[in-house]
Write a protein that holds these residues in place. Structure first.
Motif, PDB file in Angstrom:
ATOM      1  N   ALA A 205      27.789  -2.510 -23.166  1.00 61.44           N
ATOM      2  CA  ALA A 205      26.867  -1.414 -23.473  1.00 61.44           C
ATOM      3  C   ALA A 205      26.651  -0.453 -22.311  1.00 61.44           C
ATOM      4  O   ALA A 205      25.657   0.262 -22.263  1.00 61.44           O
ATOM      5  N   ALA A 206      27.574  -0.416 -21.389  1.00 64.41           N
ATOM      6  CA  ALA A 206      27.495   0.589 -20.324  1.00 64.41           C
ATOM      7  C   ALA A 206      27.896   1.937 -20.910  1.00 64.41           C
ATOM      8  O   ALA A 206      28.789   2.010 -21.755  1.00 64.41           O
ATOM      9  N   ARG A 207      27.197   2.974 -20.471  1.00 67.63           N
ATOM     10  CA  ARG A 207      27.487   4.307 -20.999  1.00 67.63           C
ATOM     11  C   ARG A 207      27.756   5.276 -19.853  1.00 67.63           C
ATOM     12  O   ARG A 207      27.114   5.199 -18.808  1.00 67.63           O
ATOM     13  N   ALA A 208      28.694   6.198 -20.084  1.00 65.20           N
ATOM     14  CA  ALA A 208      28.954   7.227 -19.070  1.00 65.20           C
ATOM     15  C   ALA A 208      29.218   8.551 -19.750  1.00 65.20           C
ATOM     16  O   ALA A 208      29.902   8.611 -20.774  1.00 65.20           O
ATOM     17  N   HIS A 209      28.627   9.590 -19.207  1.00 61.74           N
ATOM     18  CA  HIS A 209      28.906  10.935 -19.709  1.00 61.74           C
ATOM     19  C   HIS A 209      29.431  11.777 -18.550  1.00 61.74           C
ATOM     20  O   HIS A 209      28.738  11.958 -17.557  1.00 61.74           O
ATOM     21  N   LEU A 210      30.648  12.242 -18.693  1.00 62.33           N
ATOM     22  CA  LEU A 210      31.256  13.064 -17.641  1.00 62.33           C
ATOM     23  C   LEU A 210      31.296  14.511 -18.110  1.00 62.33           C
ATOM     24  O   LEU A 210      31.960  14.829 -19.090  1.00 62.33           O
ATOM     25  N   ARG A 211      30.573  15.351 -17.411  1.00 55.73           N
ATOM     26  CA  ARG A 211      30.606  16.776 -17.755  1.00 55.73           C
ATOM     27  C   ARG A 211      31.242  17.514 -16.589  1.00 55.73           C
ATOM     28  O   ARG A 211      30.816  17.340 -15.455  1.00 55.73           O
ATOM     29  N   SER A 212      32.248  18.309 -16.892  1.00 55.79           N
ATOM     30  CA  SER A 212      32.945  18.986 -15.794  1.00 55.79           C
ATOM     31  C   SER A 212      33.174  20.440 -16.135  1.00 55.79           C
ATOM     32  O   SER A 212      33.574  20.768 -17.247  1.00 55.79           O
ATOM     33  N   VAL A 213      32.935  21.282 -15.151  1.00 56.07           N
ATOM     34  CA  VAL A 213      33.240  22.697 -15.296  1.00 56.07           C
ATOM     35  C   VAL A 213      34.179  23.076 -14.165  1.00 56.07           C
ATOM     36  O   VAL A 213      33.900  22.798 -13.000  1.00 56.07           O
ATOM     37  N   ILE A 214      35.302  23.649 -14.519  1.00 57.57           N
ATOM     38  CA  ILE A 214      36.232  24.113 -13.490  1.00 57.57           C
ATOM     39  C   ILE A 214      36.282  25.626 -13.540  1.00 57.57           C
ATOM     40  O   ILE A 214      36.705  26.218 -14.534  1.00 57.57           O
ATOM     41  N   LEU A 215      35.798  26.243 -12.478  1.00 57.25           N
ATOM     42  CA  LEU A 215      35.791  27.695 -12.396  1.00 57.25           C
ATOM     43  C   LEU A 215      36.893  28.084 -11.421  1.00 57.25           C
ATOM     44  O   LEU A 215      37.137  27.374 -10.454  1.00 57.25           O
ATOM     45  N   SER A 216      37.543  29.181 -11.688  1.00 58.58           N
ATOM     46  CA  SER A 216      38.621  29.554 -10.785  1.00 58.58           C
ATOM     47  C   SER A 216      38.373  30.925 -10.199  1.00 58.58           C
ATOM     48  O   SER A 216      37.572  31.689 -10.704  1.00 58.58           O
ATOM     49  N   SER A 217      39.062  31.186  -9.115  1.00 57.49           N
ATOM     50  CA  SER A 217      39.074  32.514  -8.505  1.00 57.49           C
ATOM     51  C   SER A 217      40.522  32.945  -8.500  1.00 57.49           C
ATOM     52  O   SER A 217      41.408  32.113  -8.665  1.00 57.49           O
ATOM     53  N   PRO A 218      40.786  34.240  -8.277  1.00 51.66           N
ATOM     54  CA  PRO A 218      42.186  34.654  -8.239  1.00 51.66           C
ATOM     55  C   PRO A 218      42.993  33.758  -7.298  1.00 51.66           C
ATOM     56  O   PRO A 218      42.596  33.526  -6.156  1.00 51.66           O
ATOM     57  N   SER A 219      44.103  33.240  -7.815  1.00 48.43           N
ATOM     58  CA  SER A 219      45.051  32.406  -7.066  1.00 48.43           C
ATOM     59  C   SER A 219      44.541  31.003  -6.703  1.00 48.43           C
ATOM     60  O   SER A 219      45.196  30.296  -5.942  1.00 48.43           O
ATOM     61  N   SER A 220      43.426  30.576  -7.197  1.00 49.71           N
ATOM     62  CA  SER A 220      42.967  29.217  -6.885  1.00 49.71           C
ATOM     63  C   SER A 220      43.756  28.192  -7.695  1.00 49.71           C
ATOM     64  O   SER A 220      44.379  28.513  -8.700  1.00 49.71           O
ATOM     65  N   HIS A 221      43.723  26.952  -7.215  1.00 52.17           N
ATOM     66  CA  HIS A 221      44.327  25.865  -7.982  1.00 52.17           C
ATOM     67  C   HIS A 221      43.377  24.673  -8.017  1.00 52.17           C
ATOM     68  O   HIS A 221      43.116  24.057  -6.992  1.00 52.17           O
ATOM     69  N   HIS A 222      42.860  24.384  -9.178  1.00 47.92           N
ATOM     70  CA  HIS A 222      41.896  23.298  -9.313  1.00 47.92           C
ATOM     71  C   HIS A 222      42.392  22.295 -10.344  1.00 47.92           C
ATOM     72  O   HIS A 222      42.842  22.659 -11.417  1.00 47.92           O
ATOM     73  N   ASP A 223      42.275  21.051  -9.968  1.00 45.78           N
ATOM     74  CA  ASP A 223      42.939  19.984 -10.683  1.00 45.78           C
ATOM     75  C   ASP A 223      41.924  18.881 -10.952  1.00 45.78           C
ATOM     76  O   ASP A 223      41.309  18.392 -10.011  1.00 45.78           O
ATOM     77  N   LEU A 224      41.737  18.520 -12.189  1.00 44.72           N
ATOM     78  CA  LEU A 224      40.794  17.424 -12.473  1.00 44.72           C
ATOM     79  C   LEU A 224      41.497  16.357 -13.303  1.00 44.72           C
ATOM     80  O   LEU A 224      42.083  16.652 -14.347  1.00 44.72           O
ATOM     81  N   HIS A 225      41.449  15.138 -12.811  1.00 47.07           N
ATOM     82  CA  HIS A 225      42.069  14.025 -13.537  1.00 47.07           C
ATOM     83  C   HIS A 225      41.017  12.959 -13.802  1.00 47.07           C
ATOM     84  O   HIS A 225      40.537  12.324 -12.875  1.00 47.07           O
ATOM     85  N   ASN A 226      40.689  12.803 -15.050  1.00 46.34           N
ATOM     86  CA  ASN A 226      39.713  11.771 -15.407  1.00 46.34           C
ATOM     87  C   ASN A 226      40.445  10.540 -15.926  1.00 46.34           C
ATOM     88  O   ASN A 226      41.412  10.656 -16.681  1.00 46.34           O
ATOM     89  N   TRP A 227      39.938   9.429 -15.545  1.00 48.18           N
ATOM     90  CA  TRP A 227      40.511   8.160 -16.042  1.00 48.18           C
ATOM     91  C   TRP A 227      39.320   7.281 -16.376  1.00 48.18           C
ATOM     92  O   TRP A 227      38.541   6.911 -15.503  1.00 48.18           O
ATOM     93  N   VAL A 228      39.139   7.023 -17.667  1.00 53.01           N
ATOM     94  CA  VAL A 228      37.961   6.276 -18.091  1.00 53.01           C
ATOM     95  C   VAL A 228      38.417   4.978 -18.733  1.00 53.01           C
ATOM     96  O   VAL A 228      39.189   4.986 -19.695  1.00 53.01           O
ATOM     97  N   GLN A 229      37.935   3.879 -18.181  1.00 47.20           N
ATOM     98  CA  GLN A 229      38.400   2.582 -18.663  1.00 47.20           C
ATOM     99  C   GLN A 229      37.232   1.821 -19.299  1.00 47.20           C
ATOM    100  O   GLN A 229      36.176   1.646 -18.685  1.00 47.20           O
ATOM    101  N   HIS A 230      37.440   1.400 -20.556  1.00 44.74           N
ATOM    102  CA  HIS A 230      36.440   0.573 -21.241  1.00 44.74           C
ATOM    103  C   HIS A 230      36.870  -0.879 -21.117  1.00 44.74           C
ATOM    104  O   HIS A 230      37.907  -1.263 -21.630  1.00 44.74           O
ATOM    105  N   ARG A 231      36.055  -1.678 -20.421  1.00 50.94           N
ATOM    106  CA  ARG A 231      36.423  -3.076 -20.208  1.00 50.94           C
ATOM    107  C   ARG A 231      35.563  -4.056 -20.982  1.00 50.94           C
ATOM    108  O   ARG A 231      35.922  -5.210 -21.161  1.00 50.94           O
ATOM    109  N   ALA A 232      34.378  -3.595 -21.414  1.00 53.82           N
ATOM    110  CA  ALA A 232      33.437  -4.517 -22.042  1.00 53.82           C
ATOM    111  C   ALA A 232      33.040  -3.995 -23.428  1.00 53.82           C
ATOM    112  O   ALA A 232      33.186  -2.810 -23.722  1.00 53.82           O
ATOM    113  N   PRO A 233      32.521  -4.882 -24.292  1.00 59.80           N
ATOM    114  CA  PRO A 233      32.170  -4.470 -25.646  1.00 59.80           C
ATOM    115  C   PRO A 233      31.066  -3.414 -25.669  1.00 59.80           C
ATOM    116  O   PRO A 233      30.229  -3.363 -24.771  1.00 59.80           O
TER     117      PRO A 233
END
Lengths: 362, 256
Positions: A205-233
């Motif tokens: 019964a663990a809970r997680a909420h991931l909220r992400s905003v990626i804003l860019s500027s001219p020529s920027s490079h932004h990279d987001l990699h989420n990895w969410v693992q459910h191990r328990a019921p």
């Protein structure tokens, strides 16, 4: 111009020095080892592995075992060699920026540990790479967020990239039984940042909420990699991601949900939307699910496009000028992410941070 | 004869490669209520969109004058400032954009166009709360995102709320009666009735005579295949109800 500015190699020069191909080609979905140059891996290994033999607390040991099957070799080096004393305790309700980084050896690796002890803790952190007076070299900053049994916590992290160097941020979340973790992330700036978020829902019964905003500027490079693992019921995860593509920028989101065989009655959602604002904007998205149990509820949605002409016309037909309408709709697009934040104070904090960035950078 | 509020002359328009409106002419005096009836696909909504300046529609010929100014050369926001208001059939949802922010920008930009000072936050809130109450909407309506998750009735009431705040001189109602149950229809109509004034004109687009029974149009136009088939008073509505659309078309076509 200061001497440091003159000395600082350009991003392109840096990339060549590190033997990297062009940013646009390289960073699409690339593993961490490609993002962090070999030279840094060497430094990491040399500087930290000398003290590797020292005693490790059991909890840190078990924590790293959770990520044992993460196959990215560099991440493994990072996880295994990081000396526990390097983890700085982050105080709740606080905001820190530049000073914290100088604590790390060589200014390139830093670790912060967030362990809320009471419920409804919140941590508002800011990582402004533009303000760090360090030699122009890549860095790794790690955050270990450990949310214990029955604890609820809000972590907000604002990352501002810097054109002088490429940075990598690791966020490791361990959520124990009946805990709730809200991880709110805003990435902005005009440089390169890669953020890897690993979330392990380790207790029932663990809970997680991931909220992400990626804003860019001219020529920027932004990279987001989420990895969410459910191990328990009965664990629950939710990912809401919005990417804004400015002129000639690249934004990447790759989000993986893993539901282990040990996690029946799991709920996992992911919603990712990209908005292309200008010419030459690239938004790459890759959602994927890996499910090893039948009794689960999982879904994901993924879209990329331009501002909705219907919405634009609606506002203009009410007398709102086109430029204002575009601005309002852009803000609305990203603001939607934080509409589900439970605490009013946190929501206001995030929205004002967003507004500030949109007003100054976009 | 008084000055015309809106004058459409031989308007031909459509999408990029298809002419939908094939020569529409009509004139509306201040205070008049006009209705346009017609089957699906006859071009009623296209007319509303072309008047409001929706991108994606092209004008092939003809002209539209509002208050003596060339409406077709204006941007949509200028048309709103000039006093044109289109109540949408399906108002679009805008998650993330707060109702009160939206209304404040709309009211103040329209006021600016009309040479009025912007309302400060306090006066704006006072005005908008008054109107929200008048429409029987709850006070947290202003905190919600524009049309997001609104019921059919709430969406239409939101259009009326904007109508109350922007005080237009020409109101185009695009099938405002669609998707409403009888009670909601009655409520919405009563609010529209209260907006009738000698300075304000209406152009009502509808399939059903029910709405017109309440609003009592001065002129009723029947539209068919991008043209106005016939115009007249209340008897046209009666005729449509009794004989159906096809009969009217036949009798007009067979007329000498």
């Amino acid at each position: 111009m200061t001497p440091a500015d003159i000395m600082a190699p350009s991003r392109a020069e840096l990339a060549v020095l590190a033997g990297q191909p062009s940013p646009r080609e390289l960073y699409k979905y690339s593993p961490l080892s490609k993002w962090i140059p070999e030279s840094l891996a060497g430094v990491l290994h040399k500087e930290i592995s000398t003290s590797f033999a020292t005693k490790w607390p059991d909890e840190i040991r078990s924590f790293f075992r959770i990520f044992d099957h993460v196959h990215d070799p560099l991440l493994r080096i990072f996880l295994r060699t990081l000396e526990p004393q390097l983890w700085q305790e982050v105080q709740g309700h606080s905001l820190f920026s530049k000073t914290a980084l100088s604590l790390s050896p060589g200014g390139i690796v830093s670790g912060f540990q967030i362990r809320p002890e009471i419920s409804d803790s919140f941590f508002n952190l800011k990582l402004d790479f533009q303000e760090i007076e360090a030699p122009a070299q890549p860095s790794i900053t790690g955050f270990l967020v450990w949310v214990g049994e029955g604890i609820s916590a809000d972590v907000c992290l604002e990352i501002i990239s810097d054109p002088r160097k490429a940075h990598s941020v690791l966020i490791l979340v361990v959520a124990e039984k009946d805990s709730r973790t809200d991880l709110n992330l805003i990435i902005s700036g005009s440089g390169q940042v890669r953020c890897n978020t690993f979330v392990s829902l380790a207790g029932p019964a663990a809970r997680a909420h991931l909220r992400s905003v990626i804003l860019s500027s001219p020529s920027s490079h932004h990279d987001l990699h989420n990895w969410v693992q459910h191990r328990a019921p009965e664990t629950e995860s939710n990912q809401t991601v919005r990417l804004l593509g400015a002129k000639d920028s690249t934004s990447v989101f790759s989000g993986q949900i893993v539901v282990e065989n040990s996690a029946p009655r799991t709920t996992a959602y992911q919603s990712a939307k990209g908005l292309l604002l200008d010419e030459g904007a690239f938004v790459y998205m890759r959602p994927f699910l890996e499910i090893y149990h039948d009794d689960v509820k999982c879904s994901h949605g993924c879209t990329t496009g331009f501002l909705d002409p219907e919405q634009l016309f609606y506002l203009r037909s009410r007398g709102i000028s086109e430029s204002r309408a575009r601005q309002e709709l852009t803000e609305a697009f990203v603001r939607e992410v934080f509409s589900s934040v439970g605490s009013v104070i946190q929501r206001e904090y995030l929205n004002s941070a967003l507004k500030h960035i949109l007003n100054t950078c976009m | 004869m008084s000055k015309k509020l809106l004058e459409i002359q031989n308007l031909r328009a459509g999408t990029e490669d298809k002419e939908i409106l094939r020569g529409i002419s009509l004139a509306i005096q201040p205070g008049e209520v006009h209705a346009i009836m017609g089957q699906n696909g006859s071009g009623k909504s296209t007319l509303a969109y072309v008047l409001a300046g929706k991108p994606g529609y092209e004008v092939f010929g003809g002209s539209v004058w509002m208050n003596g100014k060339d409406l077709l050369s204006m941007e949509p926001e200028e048309r709103a400032g000039e006093g044109l208001f289109l109540a949408f059939q399906y108002p679009v949802e805008i998650p993330g954009l707060n109702m009160s922010t939206f209304l404040r920008h709309a009211v103040n930009e329209v006021r600016q166009y009309r040479g009025l000072d912007p309302l400060d936050a306090k006066n704006f809130l006072k005005l908008v709360r008054e109107k929200v109450q008048e429409l029987g909407l709850s006070s947290d309506f202003l905190k919600r995102a524009v049309n997001a998750g609104f019921s059919g009735g709430e969406k239409k009431k939101n259009e009326i709320l904007q109508l109350l705040l922007l005080e237009p001189s020409l109101v185009i109602l695009d099938e405002t009666d669609s998707g409403l149950d009888l009670d909601a229809l009655k409520q919405v109509t009563e609010h529209i009735l209260r907006l009738k004034s000698p300075e304000r004109s209406f152009l009502i687009i509808t399939h059903y005579p029910k709405l017109l029974e309440y609003l009592k149009p001065d002129v009723v136009h029947v539209m068919d295949d991008g043209q106005i088939l016939c115009s007249g008073g209340w008897e046209v509505v009666k005729d449509l109800e009794e004989h159906g659309f096809e009969n009217i078309r036949q009798s007009v076509l067979n007329a000498p």
